[in-house]
Write a protein that holds these residues in place. Structure first.
Motif, mmCIF file in Angstrom:
data_model
loop_
_atom_site.group_PDB
_atom_site.id
_atom_site.type_symbol
_atom_site.label_atom_id
_atom_site.label_comp_id
_atom_site.label_asym_id
_atom_site.label_seq_id
_atom_site.Cartn_x
_atom_site.Cartn_y
_atom_site.Cartn_z
ATOM 1 N N GLN B 83 16.020 10.121 -2.762
ATOM 2 C CA GLN B 83 14.926 10.390 -3.695
ATOM 3 C C GLN B 83 14.146 9.117 -3.992
ATOM 4 O O GLN B 83 12.933 9.111 -4.104
ATOM 5 N N SER B 84 14.882 8.000 -4.122
ATOM 6 C CA SER B 84 14.227 6.722 -4.430
ATOM 7 C C SER B 84 13.721 6.036 -3.164
ATOM 8 O O SER B 84 13.229 4.926 -3.223
ATOM 9 N N TYR B 85 13.889 6.680 -1.998
ATOM 10 C CA TYR B 85 13.558 6.169 -0.671
ATOM 11 C C TYR B 85 14.528 5.083 -0.211
ATOM 12 O O TYR B 85 14.839 4.983 0.956
ATOM 13 N N ALA B 86 14.979 4.203 -1.148
ATOM 14 C CA ALA B 86 15.944 3.160 -0.818
ATOM 15 C C ALA B 86 15.542 2.360 0.417
ATOM 16 O O ALA B 86 16.329 2.144 1.327
ATOM 17 N N LEU B 87 14.288 1.921 0.455
ATOM 18 C CA LEU B 87 13.865 1.033 1.544
ATOM 19 C C LEU B 87 14.354 -0.375 1.242
ATOM 20 O O LEU B 87 14.434 -0.768 0.086
ATOM 21 N N TYR B 88 14.654 -1.116 2.297
ATOM 22 C CA TYR B 88 15.120 -2.490 2.090
ATOM 23 C C TYR B 88 13.909 -3.378 1.810
ATOM 24 O O TYR B 88 13.076 -3.587 2.688
ATOM 25 N N PRO B 89 13.789 -3.906 0.596
ATOM 26 C CA PRO B 89 12.543 -4.572 0.205
ATOM 27 C C PRO B 89 12.314 -5.894 0.933
ATOM 28 O O PRO B 89 11.197 -6.361 1.016
ATOM 29 N N ASN B 90 13.391 -6.463 1.469
ATOM 30 C CA ASN B 90 13.241 -7.757 2.144
ATOM 31 C C ASN B 90 12.873 -7.607 3.611
ATOM 32 O O ASN B 90 12.695 -8.587 4.312
ATOM 33 N N MET B 91 12.767 -6.358 4.077
ATOM 34 C CA MET B 91 12.450 -6.148 5.491
ATOM 35 C C MET B 91 11.095 -5.451 5.614
ATOM 36 O O MET B 91 10.698 -4.693 4.736
ATOM 37 N N ALA B 133 6.895 -3.115 -0.559
ATOM 38 C CA ALA B 133 6.188 -3.330 -1.826
ATOM 39 C C ALA B 133 4.689 -3.078 -1.677
ATOM 40 O O ALA B 133 4.009 -2.768 -2.644
ATOM 41 N N ASN B 134 4.155 -3.234 -0.450
ATOM 42 C CA ASN B 134 2.717 -3.073 -0.232
ATOM 43 C C ASN B 134 2.343 -1.688 0.282
ATOM 44 O O ASN B 134 1.288 -1.512 0.866
ATOM 45 N N LEU B 135 3.230 -0.714 0.090
ATOM 46 C CA LEU B 135 2.942 0.632 0.565
ATOM 47 C C LEU B 135 2.762 1.574 -0.617
ATOM 48 O O LEU B 135 3.308 1.337 -1.693
ATOM 49 N N SER B 136 2.018 2.649 -0.387
ATOM 50 C CA SER B 136 1.874 3.671 -1.424
ATOM 51 C C SER B 136 3.117 4.560 -1.424
ATOM 52 O O SER B 136 3.940 4.486 -0.508
ATOM 53 N N GLY B 137 3.228 5.399 -2.440
ATOM 54 C CA GLY B 137 4.400 6.271 -2.549
ATOM 55 C C GLY B 137 4.588 7.149 -1.318
ATOM 56 O O GLY B 137 5.683 7.267 -0.789
ATOM 57 N N GLY B 138 3.488 7.736 -0.850
ATOM 58 C CA GLY B 138 3.576 8.621 0.300
ATOM 59 C C GLY B 138 3.983 7.874 1.560
ATOM 60 O O GLY B 138 4.753 8.378 2.379
ATOM 61 N N GLN B 139 3.460 6.635 1.694
ATOM 62 C CA GLN B 139 3.814 5.828 2.867
ATOM 63 C C GLN B 139 5.292 5.448 2.840
ATOM 64 O O GLN B 139 5.986 5.514 3.852
ATOM 65 N N ARG B 140 5.768 5.051 1.648
ATOM 66 C CA ARG B 140 7.184 4.724 1.521
ATOM 67 C C ARG B 140 8.050 5.904 1.905
ATOM 68 O O ARG B 140 9.069 5.769 2.572
#
Lengths: 273, 399
Positions: B83-91, B133-140
């Protein structure tokens, strides 16, 4: 509104002046010649670098500087590595005795260090650690660890747990998840902690003066008190001031360089928000 | 790709609460199954157990015929979208999508090829070098999907993947998810609390309440033949109208009036007596003046004053207040609490009707309303069971 601003500005100024005057005074003393050192002027009438030249020419100071750096770095490294693991466990896992562990580390952090000096002196003398590097490193780790655990567990709590779950789903082992996902995100926290622990070790005077007896392991704060003039009648104020300035420099540099890392928003963008 | 079988899977927490009890479900290879229910019904716990992020207390989970209860998530070869997408912010986006492939120790060329392929499918090619961090919600959200599809796992698990998007984007992404799943043909388990998502996305929908399955079936089947009050009230928007009712002398007494019991209802009600709850969907009402005589006899008519008329263009929603007692049952209270309307003050029950757009009913008018008696459901308030269903339909009930 502007009135309040001026009042706060004035208050800030008072605090800064109060904190910085003694530092500037020491710096000023370190540039004075022996003849003018007692003249009471804030700005030296005769500038000299003699004091700095002298302290770097004495084995006493250089050796103490090496001790300070060596002991500080080793203690910091060990405390941060152990603290990272402990803090991670505290932030992420539920294990029996977790509360006890947190309680004990808080207890150690609050413990009056001076009450440990005599027992430590006796213990270290009897097991041969007195006046050695490990003799100082051990108590520094003891008192650095609670500091490290507290700061780091706060950092780990900020990292969304979903990231770790995601890493596991992506095929990482617990170790890989920690190393490749969590650790890079915790890096600013680890830096901050390392700086705090290093500053604690660097500044310590109590253990340094009590648990050492020779140049072999005496750190700079302790060594300062053993400075003497060229003769019995010469005042070592200039040399002490110069040494004090020298050991302040790394701390100032640390804070200036890592200020931004310390307050960093590296985790932004991990989750919606 | 694989089938997933949950055999009496149960999750009990150390403090004794049963989050999921005896969950039985067979998910066929390539099927798109939705777990839906109000918050706290155990749907996410079930998903986490399939993923391996939660231990299974008892029962057996089989993926591709193999028991995987004790396997680590990484050994189950399934991907999950959080739900939170959990993308790795450092990558970067590319590194995020390559991460599972790197862990699988694929060669550099192969990783690049697969990431590029997945990026093309999800239209992420232009974003590959950006940080999350530079993506919109939909992109994430799309990157999170990309990270899941890139290694062609046996199954996808999705935990409310669209609930952080705004309404318009959510509808758009719903079709993206649906098309992607059809195209890849990968077994998918999707958790949501939104009944619209459940109805539109799934091949089959599993409705859960308090850790137990209420009904499993195709969306239309759940809509037309709900097993019990809970399913009836949960599926459908606006939801089904419920009114208290009693049966005597071959007719049904409700606060709307007395309705004759047709052949269909009479045969089902042979062994039922006492209080009942009648359930009528909004579209089974109609402005009586628009009803043709040929079908008029299938229903009954009554009069009521319209409180509010919402014209949607294609049809009109007309709201009435019906005086008298409200229908009450544990299931209905739970649904109201979940919808946040549990403590709204109101005298009598509210009735929502969907009339065709030609209806001339205005606010304040007393309208004559026709109700289709062929489509009404009767529920037993003591256990919530739908007493109008065929015997054959009541399979899959657990309560």
């Amino acid at each position: 509104m502007t009135g309040a601003k001026w009042r706060w500005g004035f208050l800030d100024l008072v605090v800064i002046v109060f904190a910085l005057i003694p530092v500037l005074w020491i710096a000023s003393l370190s540039f004075k010649t022996p003849a003018t050192i007692t003249d009471g002027d804030f700005i030296p009438r005769e500038w000299t670098l003699e004091n700095y030249r002298n302290i770097f020419n004495t084995d006493q100071f250089v050796r103490a500087l090496v001790n300070s750096i060596g002991i500080g770095l080793i203690s910091t490294l060990v405390a941060v590595v152990l603290g990272t693991m402990a803090a991670y466990a505290i932030a992420r896992l539920d294990f029996p005795g977790k509360k006890l562990l947190i309680g004990i580390s808080l207890l150690i952090a609050m413990f009056p260090q001076v009450s440990l000096v005599s027992p430590l002196f006796e213990i270290e003398r009897s097991i041969g650690l007195f006046d050695t590097w490990p003799g100082l490193i051990l108590p520094y780790i003891t008192f650095g660890l609670p500091l490290a655990i507290y700061t780091l567990s706060a950092f780990f709590r900020q990292i969304p747990w979903d990231l770790e779950k995601a890493a596991k789903m992506d095929g990482a082992t617990q170790g890989e998840a920690f190393r490749r996902v969590i650790a890079p995100l915790a890096a600013p926290g680890v830096f901050t902690t390392a700086i705090l622990v290093f500053i604690f070790c660097w500044n310590d005077f109590l253990f340094a003066i009590s648990l050492t007896s020779t140049e072999r392991s005496r750190t700079v704060p302790a060594a300062l008190s053993f400075f003497q003039g060229a003769s019995q009648f010469e005042d070592p104020t200039g040399a002490i001031s110069a040494a004090a300035v020298i050991i302040t420099i790394p701390i100032i540099l640390f804070v200036l360089f890592f200020q931004r890392r310390i307050v960093s928003g590296l985790t932004s963008g991990a989750v919606k928000g | 790709m694989a089938d997933i079988v949950l055999d009496k899977v149960t999750k009990a927490f150390p403090d004794g609460t049963l989050a999921v009890q005896e969950f039985n479900l067979e998910i066929a290879d390539g099927e798109f199954v939705i777990l839906v229910g109000p918050s706290g019904c155990g749907k996410s716990t079930t998903l986490n157990m399939i993923a391996g992020l939660e231990d299974i207390s008892s029962g057996e989970l089989r993926i591709d015929g193999q028991r995987v209860n004790d396997k680590a998530p990484r050994d189950r070869d399934i991907a999950m979208v959080f739900q939170s997408y959990a993308l790795y912010p450092n990558m970067t986006v590319r590194e995020n999508m390559a991460f599972p492939l790197k862990l699988a120790k694929l060669s550099r060329e192969e990783i690049d090829r697969k990431v590029d392929e997945a990026a093309k499918v999800l239209e992420l090619t232009a974003l590959l070098d950006r940080k999350p961090a530079n993506l919109s919600g939909g992109q994430r959200q799309r990157v999170a999907m990309g990270r899941a599809i890139v290694r062609s796992p046996k199954a996808f698990l999705m935990d409310e993947p669209l609930s952080n998007l705004d309404a318009k984007l959510r509808v758009q992404m719903r079709t993206v998810v649906s098309r992607l799943q059809k195209r890849l043909g990968t077994t998918t388990v999707y958790v949501t609390h939104d009944q619209t998502e459940a109805m539109t996305l799934g091949d089959r929908v599993v409705i859960m309440r308090a850790g137990a399955i209420q009904q499993v079936g195709e969306p239309q089947e759940l809509y037309d033949h709900p097993n019990n009050l809970f399913v009836a009230g949960f599926i459908g928007s606006p939801s089904m109208n419920f009114l208290p009712a009693t049966v005597s002398d071959g007719s049904l007494h409700t606060s709307l009036g007395d309705f004759p019991l047709g052949e269909r209802l009479r045969s089902r009600l042979a062994d039922v007596s006492g209080d009942l709850i009648v359930g009528i969907r909004p579209e089974h009402f109609e402005d009586a003046s628009l009803i043709e005589d040929s079908i008029r006899q299938r229903g009954a008519e009554f009069e009521a004053t319209a409180d509010l008329v919402e014209s949607m263009g294609s049809d009109k929603y007309v709201y009435f207040t019906v005086e008298g007692e409200k229908a009450s049952a544990a299931e209905l209270e739970e649904l109201a609490a979940d919808a946040g309307s549990g403590d709204l003050p109101s005298s009598g029950s509210n009735l929502v009707c969907r009339f065709s757009a030609e209806s001339r009913v205005k606010e304040g008018d007393t309208a004559r309303i026709w109700v289709n008696l062929d489509k009404i459901h009767l529920f037993d308030p003591s256990n919530g069971r739908n007493v109008t269903l065929h015997e054959g339909r009541s399979s899959g009930v657990s309560a």
